[in-house]
Design a protein around this motif. Sequence first.
Motif, PDB file in Angstrom:
ATOM      1  N   ALA A  92       0.828  -1.210   0.000  1.00  0.00           N
ATOM      2  CA  ALA A  92       0.000   0.000   0.000  1.00  0.00           C
ATOM      3  C   ALA A  92       0.863   1.262   0.000  1.00  0.00           C
ATOM      4  O   ALA A  92       0.415   2.323  -0.441  1.00  0.00           O
ATOM      5  N   ARG A  93       2.109   1.133   0.488  1.00  0.00           N
ATOM      6  CA  ARG A  93       3.029   2.279   0.522  1.00  0.00           C
ATOM      7  C   ARG A  93       4.001   2.296  -0.660  1.00  0.00           C
ATOM      8  O   ARG A  93       4.912   3.119  -0.700  1.00  0.00           O
ATOM      9  N   GLY A  94       3.808   1.350  -1.620  1.00  0.00           N
ATOM     10  CA  GLY A  94       4.624   1.366  -2.826  1.00  0.00           C
ATOM     11  C   GLY A  94       5.822   0.441  -2.827  1.00  0.00           C
ATOM     12  O   GLY A  94       6.757   0.633  -3.597  1.00  0.00           O
ATOM     13  N   PHE A  95       5.783  -0.591  -1.981  1.00  0.00           N
ATOM     14  CA  PHE A  95       6.873  -1.569  -1.948  1.00  0.00           C
ATOM     15  C   PHE A  95       6.304  -2.946  -2.286  1.00  0.00           C
ATOM     16  O   PHE A  95       5.586  -3.536  -1.488  1.00  0.00           O
ATOM     17  N   ALA A  96       6.646  -3.453  -3.457  1.00  0.00           N
ATOM     18  CA  ALA A  96       6.155  -4.755  -3.904  1.00  0.00           C
ATOM     19  C   ALA A  96       7.111  -5.841  -3.448  1.00  0.00           C
ATOM     20  O   ALA A  96       8.304  -5.812  -3.759  1.00  0.00           O
ATOM     21  N   PHE A  97       6.589  -6.806  -2.703  1.00  0.00           N
ATOM     22  CA  PHE A  97       7.386  -7.940  -2.248  1.00  0.00           C
ATOM     23  C   PHE A  97       7.866  -8.709  -3.476  1.00  0.00           C
ATOM     24  O   PHE A  97       7.082  -9.024  -4.368  1.00  0.00           O
ATOM     25  N   ALA A  98       9.185  -9.025  -3.513  1.00  0.00           N
ATOM     26  CA  ALA A  98       9.753  -9.674  -4.688  1.00  0.00           C
ATOM     27  C   ALA A  98      10.397 -11.020  -4.395  1.00  0.00           C
ATOM     28  O   ALA A  98      10.406 -11.905  -5.256  1.00  0.00           O
ATOM     29  N   ASP A  99      10.953 -11.197  -3.197  1.00  0.00           N
ATOM     30  CA  ASP A  99      11.649 -12.446  -2.902  1.00  0.00           C
ATOM     31  C   ASP A  99      11.889 -12.577  -1.401  1.00  0.00           C
ATOM     32  O   ASP A  99      11.852 -11.587  -0.669  1.00  0.00           O
ATOM     33  N   SER A 109      12.905  -9.054   0.055  1.00  0.00           N
ATOM     34  CA  SER A 109      13.294  -8.108  -0.994  1.00  0.00           C
ATOM     35  C   SER A 109      12.040  -7.428  -1.518  1.00  0.00           C
ATOM     36  O   SER A 109      11.006  -8.070  -1.719  1.00  0.00           O
ATOM     37  N   PHE A 110      12.177  -6.129  -1.761  1.00  0.00           N
ATOM     38  CA  PHE A 110      11.062  -5.338  -2.273  1.00  0.00           C
ATOM     39  C   PHE A 110      11.520  -4.517  -3.463  1.00  0.00           C
ATOM     40  O   PHE A 110      12.675  -4.108  -3.542  1.00  0.00           O
ATOM     41  N   GLU A 111      10.587  -4.280  -4.371  1.00  0.00           N
ATOM     42  CA  GLU A 111      10.808  -3.399  -5.512  1.00  0.00           C
ATOM     43  C   GLU A 111       9.760  -2.304  -5.450  1.00  0.00           C
ATOM     44  O   GLU A 111       8.685  -2.484  -4.882  1.00  0.00           O
ATOM     45  N   ASP A 112      10.070  -1.184  -6.062  1.00  0.00           N
ATOM     46  CA  ASP A 112       9.106  -0.087  -6.112  1.00  0.00           C
ATOM     47  C   ASP A 112       7.907  -0.494  -6.961  1.00  0.00           C
ATOM     48  O   ASP A 112       8.037  -1.210  -7.958  1.00  0.00           O
ATOM     49  N   CYS A 113       6.741  -0.035  -6.548  1.00  0.00           N
ATOM     50  CA  CYS A 113       5.509  -0.256  -7.316  1.00  0.00           C
ATOM     51  C   CYS A 113       4.583   0.918  -7.050  1.00  0.00           C
ATOM     52  O   CYS A 113       4.857   1.759  -6.195  1.00  0.00           O
ATOM     53  N   GLU A 114       3.491   0.938  -7.754  1.00  0.00           N
ATOM     54  CA  GLU A 114       2.469   1.936  -7.479  1.00  0.00           C
ATOM     55  C   GLU A 114       1.846   1.598  -6.124  1.00  0.00           C
ATOM     56  O   GLU A 114       1.560   0.429  -5.856  1.00  0.00           O
ATOM     57  N   PRO A 115       1.643   2.573  -5.259  1.00  0.00           N
ATOM     58  CA  PRO A 115       1.016   2.269  -3.962  1.00  0.00           C
ATOM     59  C   PRO A 115      -0.326   1.542  -4.146  1.00  0.00           C
ATOM     60  O   PRO A 115      -1.165   1.961  -4.938  1.00  0.00           O
ATOM     61  N   GLY A 116      -0.455   0.430  -3.446  1.00  0.00           N
ATOM     62  CA  GLY A 116      -1.684  -0.357  -3.508  1.00  0.00           C
ATOM     63  C   GLY A 116      -1.839  -1.185  -4.764  1.00  0.00           C
ATOM     64  O   GLY A 116      -2.919  -1.716  -5.021  1.00  0.00           O
TER      65      GLY A 116
END
Length: 185
Positions: free
Chosen positions: A24-31, A38-45
């Motif tokens: 929701a804050r713009g961090f996409a779980f990746a691994d 590990s997180f990558e940037d994403c659009e919030p939500g």
Amino acid sequence: MRSYRWRAFMDHEKEEDWLNDLAARGFAFADLALFRYSFEDCEPGEYTYRIELLNDLPMHPESQRYLGFMAENGVEHVASYFRWVYLRRKTAEGSFELFSDIDSRIAHYKRIALVWLVMTFVEMCFLLSQIPRGIGYLSAGAHGGSSADVFICLLFIVFFVLFLRAWVLVRLKIKKLNLERSLRE
């Protein structure tokens, strides 16, 4: 940009809430590697995450069929940790729930309870094998031992209590769901 966070969870629902909060804050779980997320940037939500304990390892043919079915329905398999799978779906695609009824939720919790029960039993065996050495050091008797034995014994006690607590909490969830099911019937 990739970022990392170190965490340890014993409750998959709290872990799921944490992953969804970060999404929701713009961090996409990746691994996931042990306790490092590990997180990558994403659009919030952008994503909704769910965690499930499979009946078999993810590479098992039954698990592969299930994950393939999920992929056909827009669900991405992000990571695995033993039999745990981390799934996500674009939030824009609507509600994302893994279990459609109480019985499937109960079955899932029973799988989780069994894992915690086995881990509790294994930890108890380690603890029982270590107690004589720890007591031997504390009593300074003929059995010997060292301060490290006492530390290891205490560590085993802590993990035993944590695993037992996790098992009890899952059993309470199962009991609550059984009660809910009986009220609906």
